[in-house]
Design an enzyme around this catalytic site. Structure first.
Site, mmCIF file in Angstrom:
data_model
loop_
_atom_site.group_PDB
_atom_site.id
_atom_site.type_symbol
_atom_site.label_atom_id
_atom_site.label_comp_id
_atom_site.label_asym_id
_atom_site.label_seq_id
_atom_site.Cartn_x
_atom_site.Cartn_y
_atom_site.Cartn_z
ATOM 1 C CE LYS A 110 -25.964 -8.523 -17.582
ATOM 2 N NZ LYS A 110 -25.386 -8.695 -18.924
ATOM 3 C CB THR A 117 -20.307 -3.739 -19.573
ATOM 4 O OG1 THR A 117 -21.558 -3.163 -19.932
ATOM 5 C CG2 THR A 117 -19.309 -2.660 -19.352
#
Ligand SMILES: Cc1ncc(COP(=O)(O)OP(=O)(O)O)c(N)n1
Ligand SMILES: Cc1nc(C(=O)O)sc1CCOP(=O)(O)O
Ligand SMILES: [Mg+2]
Length: 531
Positions: free
Chosen positions: A210, A246
């Site tokens: 990510k 998240t």
């Protein structure tokens, strides 16, 4: 305490043994009719602020329609300011919890979060060998989004040597990837691909790295390495302080999608889009006084109140009979845009695109607003060709763009995560990019020569097949299609081909309703024959 644990063992073991036989004993009996729910087990730490950890995992899975059981590995004291304390649970307790859930509850997918010691990693790996599951999603939580270190260095070796070889997907952020790779510096997307390939060598089947913290990037870029290709997945960078959790949410959402039967690619795309939407909806939420707040995982329950997203997710079957308007043609036959739209809806069109190349902006917005009202009453989505400003002005359901129009990632930034974006593609490379950029569907053509679009390259049925075979997105065929050849298009039977998009065969005719009905019945016949 020891006595309590013994008591627990004494009472629980016989129950566990009996329960573990129930599913097998039920096979073929009337009990089969009990409704099964996709089941994710999260093995993670508790977050007292409920933005991350077990609490986020349960909410994210719930939002995706999966049941989420939980094995708590540590209890953290944290809020929107920082992590004030981490209290690991004894390994025996983690082992007991794992046995309780895995022996009884038919878990589909295990997702891991904070694993506070190499001992806990070993306990987990042993449990997974004893009770194998369909997939293992590893979120290697080492540093919280607020920057607090959550595990000791000795745990990293446990990840590398024991857990990653068992993982179907591992989802590190840049800091975690760097820690797994002994401090490698990651500053560009190329670095991320290199790192994902290195992490892949530890044994996971897929690596999703990510790039949310990547410097100088206006997009949120993640890379997914599946052992062959390194896909760049671009998403929206939502400007908000409410990003706590998240990572946990993304990994849990991937786990939930896998439990529902998605492929890794589909699961990652769905999870990314869910997180984007949740952040978007929660961007002004005020919880806590610190720099990083939580977001609302269950926003979809309230989406209708927010009055901005009447289509929480795109239904690919809507592409079945796609009517694309043309004001020149409608004018020639003496009908307004709204009359044309109403007529094709009456004939059974399943999605509409207003492609009004000559319309003046004010007229276009007025007509689009009226058409949207009509489409709403039929429950059919309305998209706008090219004009993002018109789509925004009338709150249309989405936009269709071509290769020389505004790029998909920019359109997405402007219209938000809940709207539909279609993109014209003529090649497999276009299709791959459309997917990576976050489009919802592909329009592939010209399948046949057309007079409606000047100088349009014809790709033929073979070109259509090549795009469909390579596409991860649903496809609608366009260009020169009508009642005479729609059958040959749909009979290609290629996966991902969901329908046909048509202009002149509907609108350059005297009666739009009749032509739409005729085409629809042909499409229905093919669908029935190929069922
Ligand atoms: C469903 C669908 N597919 C393709 C197109 C063509 O879009 P584009 O390439 O942007 O060309 P124009 O329509 O803008 O001339 C489409 N409109 N719809
Ligand atoms: C708008 C459009 N796009 C195409 C593409 O190939 O992407 S072909 C096309 C025109 C389709 O009109 P008709 O149904 O009248 O042939
Ligand atoms: Mg265009």
């Amino acid at each position: 305490m020891a006595a309590l644990v013994e008591l627990f063992h004494f009472h629980s073991s016989p129950i566990l043994q009996r329960r573990s036989h129930v599913p097998a004993a039920m096979a073929g009996s009337g009990e089969d009719r009990r409704r099964r729910m996709p089941h994710v087990l999260t093995v993670a730490g508790s977050d007292s602020g409920a933005g991350a950890g077990v609490q986020a995992d349960i909410k994210a899975c719930g939002a995706a329609g999966a049941y989420c059981s939980s094995v708590v590995t540590a209890v953290t004291a944290q809020n929107t300011v920082s992590v004030q304390g981490v209290h690991p649970l004894p390994e025996d307790s983690v082992r007991d919890q794992l046995r309780s859930v895995l022996s009884d509850m038919a878990v589909d997918v295990v997702k891991t979060g904070m694993l506070p010691s190499p001992g806990v990693i070993k306990v987990l790996c042993d449990s997974l060998r004893e009770f194998p599951v369909q997939a293992l999603v590893v979120d290697p939580v080492m540093v919280s989004t607020s920057g607090d270190r959550l595990t000791s260095h000795s745990t990293i070796a446990g990840y590398r040597n024991e857990l990653l070889p068992m993982a179907d997907i591992v989802t590190p952020n840049l800091k975690e990837a760097s820690a797994l790779l002994g401090g490698m510096s990651l500053v560009t997307v190329a670095d991320m691909c290199t790192a994902a390939k290195e992490i892949y060598k530890f044994g996971p089947r897929n690596v999703l790295l990510k790039g949310g913290d990547l410097p100088d990037s206006s997009d949120a870029i993640d890379v997914l390495f599946d052992g062959e290709n390194c896909h760049e997945l671009r998403g929206l960078r939502i400007k908000t302080r409410n990003t706590h959790g998240t990572g946990c949410t993304l990994a849990s959402s991937i786990a939930a999608e896998l439990a529902k039967g998605s492929s890794i690619l589909q699961a990652v795309q769905a999870a990314k889009s869910y997180v984007e939407s949740a952040l978007h909806y929660s961007k002004d939420l005020a919880i806590g006084h610190g720099p990083q707040g939580p977001f609302d995982h269950l926003f979809r329950l309230k989406a209708h109140d927010l009055n901005s997203d009447r289509k929480p997710s795109f239904n690919a079957n809507d592409l079945f009979l796609y009517a694309v308007t043309d004001s020149g043609m409608n004018k020639r036959w003496g009908r307004s845009i709204t009359e044309a739209v109403k007529a094709c809806l009456d004939g059974g069109a399943t999605i509409i695109q207003l492609r009004e190349k000559e319309a003046e902006t004010r007229n276009f917005v007025e007509a689009a607003t009226m058409c949207l009202e009509i489409c709403l009453s039929y429950g059919v989505p309305l998209l706008i060709n090219d004009r993002v400003d018109v789509a925004l002005a009338c709150n249309a359901d989405g936009v269709h763009v071509g290769q020389s129009d505004m790029p998909v990632s920019m359109v997405r930034k402007l219209i938000g995560p809940g709207k539909i974006i279609g993109v014209s593609c003529k090649t497999p490379a276009h299709a791959e990019k459309a997917w990576a950029d976050g489009a919802d569907y592909i329009g592939c053509g010209g399948v046949f020569p057309t007079n409606t679009k000047a100088n349009n390259l014809t790709v033929g049925l073979d070109g259509l097949k090549a795009v469909c075979l390579s596409s991860k997105l649903p496809v609608v065929a366009i260009g020169g299609i009508g009642a005479g050849n729609a059958r040959s298009v749909m009979e290609t039977g290629v996966p991902k081909l969901k329908g046909v998009a048509v202009v002149s065969a509907l609108f350059d005719r005297e009666c739009v309703v009749t032509e739409t009905r005729r085409l629809r019945s042909i499409l229905l016949e093919v669908a029935a024959a190929t069922k």
